[in-house]
Design a protein around this motif. Sequence first.
Motif, PDB file in Angstrom:
ATOM      1  N   MET A  83       0.821  -1.205   0.000  1.00 52.73           N
ATOM      2  CA  MET A  83       0.000   0.000   0.000  1.00 52.73           C
ATOM      3  C   MET A  83       0.854   1.253   0.000  1.00 52.73           C
ATOM      4  N   ASN A  84       2.136   1.090   0.311  1.00 51.77           N
ATOM      5  CA  ASN A  84       3.023   2.254   0.268  1.00 51.77           C
ATOM      6  C   ASN A  84       3.244   2.713  -1.158  1.00 51.77           C
ATOM      7  N   ASN A  85       3.061   1.774  -2.066  1.00 51.25           N
ATOM      8  CA  ASN A  85       3.258   2.080  -3.474  1.00 51.25           C
ATOM      9  C   ASN A  85       2.018   2.794  -4.005  1.00 51.25           C
ATOM     10  N   PRO A  86       2.145   4.051  -4.477  1.00 50.96           N
ATOM     11  CA  PRO A  86       0.956   4.756  -4.961  1.00 50.96           C
ATOM     12  C   PRO A  86       0.308   4.060  -6.156  1.00 50.96           C
ATOM     13  N   LEU A  87       1.131   3.389  -6.957  1.00 51.56           N
ATOM     14  CA  LEU A  87       0.571   2.676  -8.116  1.00 51.56           C
ATOM     15  C   LEU A  87      -0.354   1.547  -7.652  1.00 51.56           C
ATOM     16  N   GLY A  88       0.065   0.883  -6.594  1.00 53.03           N
ATOM     17  CA  GLY A  88      -0.745  -0.194  -6.019  1.00 53.03           C
ATOM     18  C   GLY A  88      -2.069   0.339  -5.507  1.00 53.03           C
ATOM     19  N   LEU A  89      -1.996   1.520  -4.898  1.00 53.79           N
ATOM     20  CA  LEU A  89      -3.208   2.158  -4.373  1.00 53.79           C
ATOM     21  C   LEU A  89      -4.172   2.506  -5.511  1.00 53.79           C
ATOM     22  N   ILE A  90      -3.602   3.024  -6.615  1.00 55.84           N
ATOM     23  CA  ILE A  90      -4.444   3.370  -7.775  1.00 55.84           C
ATOM     24  C   ILE A  90      -5.112   2.115  -8.339  1.00 55.84           C
ATOM     25  N   VAL A  95      -6.572  10.904   6.856  1.00 57.30           N
ATOM     26  CA  VAL A  95      -5.989   9.984   5.868  1.00 57.30           C
ATOM     27  C   VAL A  95      -6.638  10.225   4.509  1.00 57.30           C
ATOM     28  N   GLN A  96      -7.948  10.392   4.533  1.00 58.56           N
ATOM     29  CA  GLN A  96      -8.679  10.644   3.287  1.00 58.56           C
ATOM     30  C   GLN A  96      -8.181  11.941   2.636  1.00 58.56           C
ATOM     31  N   ASN A  97      -8.015  12.957   3.464  1.00 62.14           N
ATOM     32  CA  ASN A  97      -7.523  14.238   2.942  1.00 62.14           C
ATOM     33  C   ASN A  97      -6.129  14.083   2.346  1.00 62.14           C
ATOM     34  N   MET A  98      -5.298  13.276   3.018  1.00 60.77           N
ATOM     35  CA  MET A  98      -3.922  13.076   2.551  1.00 60.77           C
ATOM     36  C   MET A  98      -3.926  12.380   1.185  1.00 60.77           C
ATOM     37  N   VAL A  99      -4.782  11.343   1.070  1.00 57.83           N
ATOM     38  CA  VAL A  99      -4.863  10.604  -0.199  1.00 57.83           C
ATOM     39  C   VAL A  99      -5.389  11.511  -1.302  1.00 57.83           C
ATOM     40  N   MET A 100      -6.403  12.281  -0.975  1.00 61.43           N
ATOM     41  CA  MET A 100      -6.968  13.213  -1.956  1.00 61.43           C
ATOM     42  C   MET A 100      -5.924  14.235  -2.378  1.00 61.43           C
ATOM     43  N   GLY A 101      -5.132  14.664  -1.398  1.00 57.64           N
ATOM     44  CA  GLY A 101      -4.084  15.649  -1.684  1.00 57.64           C
ATOM     45  C   GLY A 101      -3.057  15.113  -2.668  1.00 57.64           C
ATOM     46  N   HIS A 102      -2.772  13.795  -2.570  1.00 57.48           N
ATOM     47  CA  HIS A 102      -1.808  13.173  -3.492  1.00 57.48           C
ATOM     48  C   HIS A 102      -2.299  13.262  -4.930  1.00 57.48           C
ATOM     49  N   PHE A 103      -3.617  13.236  -5.093  1.00 58.00           N
ATOM     50  CA  PHE A 103      -4.179  13.260  -6.447  1.00 58.00           C
ATOM     51  C   PHE A 103      -4.660  14.657  -6.838  1.00 58.00           C
ATOM     52  N   GLY A 104      -4.317  15.640  -6.033  1.00 58.83           N
ATOM     53  CA  GLY A 104      -4.692  17.013  -6.361  1.00 58.83           C
ATOM     54  C   GLY A 104      -6.182  17.261  -6.248  1.00 58.83           C
ATOM     55  N   MET A 105      -6.838  16.519  -5.338  1.00 60.04           N
ATOM     56  CA  MET A 105      -8.294  16.651  -5.215  1.00 60.04           C
ATOM     57  C   MET A 105      -8.681  17.259  -3.866  1.00 60.04           C
ATOM     58  N   ARG A 106      -7.792  18.069  -3.323  1.00 50.54           N
ATOM     59  CA  ARG A 106      -8.057  18.621  -1.999  1.00 50.54           C
ATOM     60  C   ARG A 106      -9.120  19.728  -2.088  1.00 50.54           C
TER      61      ARG A 106
END
Lengths: 79, 174
Positions: free
Chosen positions: A3-10, A68-79
Motif C-alpha cells: 500500500m506504500n506504493n501509490p501505483l498499487g493504491l491506484i 488519511v482521506q484528505n492526505m490521499v486526496m491531496g496526493h491526487f490534487g483533489m483537496r
Amino acid sequence: MEMNNPLGLIQALQNPQAFMQNIMANSQLMQNPMAQNAVEMYRKGDTAGLKRMAENLCKERGTTPQEVQNMVMGHFGMR
Amino acid sequence: MPMYNPYPYPAVPTYQPQYQPPMQDRLAQLQGQYQATMPQNQQMSVQQPIQMQYIQQPQMIGRYVNDFTEITANDVPMDGRSAVFVKSDMSEIQTRAWSADGKIIPITFKPVLAEQNENKEKQENLKIDLSDESTKAFMKRFDDISDRLEKMEKSISKQSAPTSRARKGADGDE
C-alpha cells in the motif's frame, strides 16, 4: 502488493476485486491476523467492522480516517 | 651461473589460503560421498536428494525505552509478531502486538525476585499449617463443650426424676 506504493493504491481503487484477490493469494500477508480478519469481513460484507478496524488503525497511528482521506486526496490534487 | 640453494624449502612457511566451501556445498559433498558408499539396492530408494530443513529461529523485535509512552505504532510490526520493549531501568517489560481488529494490545511483565517468590511460598505454607492447627484446636474445644453439655444434661435428668416422683406422691396424699 504494497500500500506504500501509490501505483498499487491506484490499482486497488480501480479494481478492488482484483486487489482483494491479490491479497488473498499472498500467503505471507494472509498469515497476518489483521489481514485475515479484514479479508473475512470483506467476504461477509461487514463494512461496519472494516470501518471500525480502519478507525482503530488510525487511532493507534495518531490520526483520523478523515485526515488519511484528505492526505490521499491531496496526493491526487483533489483537496 | 645457477645459484645453489642449500635450503630446498623456504625457511618461512608461506601461507597458502585454502578455499573453504560454504556450508551448503560441504553438505552436498558429504551427501554425494554418502550416496556413493551406499549399496545399489539401497541407493534406489534414496534417489531424491535429502532436503535439509533449516529451522528459522524467531527473531525478537523491540528495543530499550525509558518510558513506554515513547513507543509509536511504527515500532510494532504489522505481520502479527509481538515487539518487546524493555524499560532501561529493567523495572518493566512490555510486549505489544497488533490485534485482528486493528488495535495495539500491550502486555506488561513485572520482575519478581526469586528469593521473594520463595519467601512468599513459605509464608503461604505457614498460613495453611496455622489454619490446620487452629481448626484442630477449635474442634477439640467443641468436643469438650459437647461432652460437658452431655454431662450436664445427664445430671439435670437425674436431679429432676426424684423431684417429680416426690411431687406425684404429694399430690396423691391430698
